[in-house]
Design a protein around this motif. Sequence first.
Motif, mmCIF file in Angstrom:
data_model
loop_
_atom_site.group_PDB
_atom_site.id
_atom_site.type_symbol
_atom_site.label_atom_id
_atom_site.label_comp_id
_atom_site.label_asym_id
_atom_site.label_seq_id
_atom_site.Cartn_x
_atom_site.Cartn_y
_atom_site.Cartn_z
ATOM 1 N N LEU A 129 61.192 77.246 101.719
ATOM 2 C CA LEU A 129 61.599 76.515 100.533
ATOM 3 C C LEU A 129 63.112 76.600 100.405
ATOM 4 O O LEU A 129 63.720 77.571 100.848
ATOM 5 C CB LEU A 129 60.964 77.082 99.264
ATOM 6 C CG LEU A 129 59.489 76.814 99.004
ATOM 7 C CD1 LEU A 129 59.024 77.625 97.790
ATOM 8 C CD2 LEU A 129 59.235 75.333 98.770
ATOM 9 N N ARG A 130 63.689 75.602 99.771
ATOM 10 C CA ARG A 130 65.111 75.608 99.487
ATOM 11 C C ARG A 130 65.310 75.438 97.985
ATOM 12 O O ARG A 130 64.951 74.407 97.419
ATOM 13 C CB ARG A 130 65.835 74.493 100.228
ATOM 14 C CG ARG A 130 67.358 74.508 100.073
ATOM 15 C CD ARG A 130 67.966 73.355 100.847
ATOM 16 N NE ARG A 130 69.409 73.386 100.892
ATOM 17 C CZ ARG A 130 70.196 72.424 100.412
ATOM 18 N NH1 ARG A 130 69.667 71.345 99.844
ATOM 19 N NH2 ARG A 130 71.512 72.531 100.509
ATOM 20 N N LEU A 131 65.875 76.452 97.360
ATOM 21 C CA LEU A 131 66.156 76.416 95.941
ATOM 22 C C LEU A 131 67.581 75.947 95.704
ATOM 23 O O LEU A 131 68.489 76.266 96.468
ATOM 24 C CB LEU A 131 65.974 77.794 95.311
ATOM 25 C CG LEU A 131 64.632 78.492 95.523
ATOM 26 C CD1 LEU A 131 64.612 79.810 94.757
ATOM 27 C CD2 LEU A 131 63.472 77.598 95.105
ATOM 28 N N SER A 132 67.767 75.210 94.629
ATOM 29 C CA SER A 132 69.088 74.746 94.236
ATOM 30 C C SER A 132 69.385 75.200 92.818
ATOM 31 O O SER A 132 68.476 75.326 91.993
ATOM 32 C CB SER A 132 69.173 73.220 94.298
ATOM 33 O OG SER A 132 68.956 72.744 95.604
ATOM 34 N N CYS A 133 70.648 75.424 92.537
ATOM 35 C CA CYS A 133 71.094 75.785 91.198
ATOM 36 C C CYS A 133 72.292 74.924 90.848
ATOM 37 O O CYS A 133 73.374 75.099 91.424
ATOM 38 C CB CYS A 133 71.455 77.264 91.124
ATOM 39 S SG CYS A 133 72.051 77.777 89.497
#
Length: 126
Positions: free
Chosen positions: A18-22
């Motif tokens: 998964l790739r999380l973004s903020c």
Amino acid sequence: QVQLVESGGGLVQAGGSLRLSCAASGRTFSMYTKAWFRQAPGQEREFVAAISWSGGTTYYADSVKGRFTISRDNPKNTHYLQMNSLKPEDTAVYYCAAVRLVIDRATSRLADYDYWGQGTQVTVSS
């Protein structure tokens, strides 16, 4: 008004990614150290990864070294957490965080961080 918003969480099988973004708004975050923390049910919030202003220094919890990568895109006021080889024990709510520091460094200390996102759920099935 400073606001951080996480995205990218979800349900994934063990071994997946998964790739999380903020995304940050309200201020320019170019000179802020940024980080990711996580909190599993019934557990305290724990450090995952941090990145310095320039991106030149990164720091990872031992539990995620070699599997997770933190990065940032300052023009977009966004930082990321690429999570590979996910394990069921990675299941948690993931929070992004930011802090303005006097030097360009990474910090793993939860209390150092002033700005927090609302969290995004990551669930890894076995």
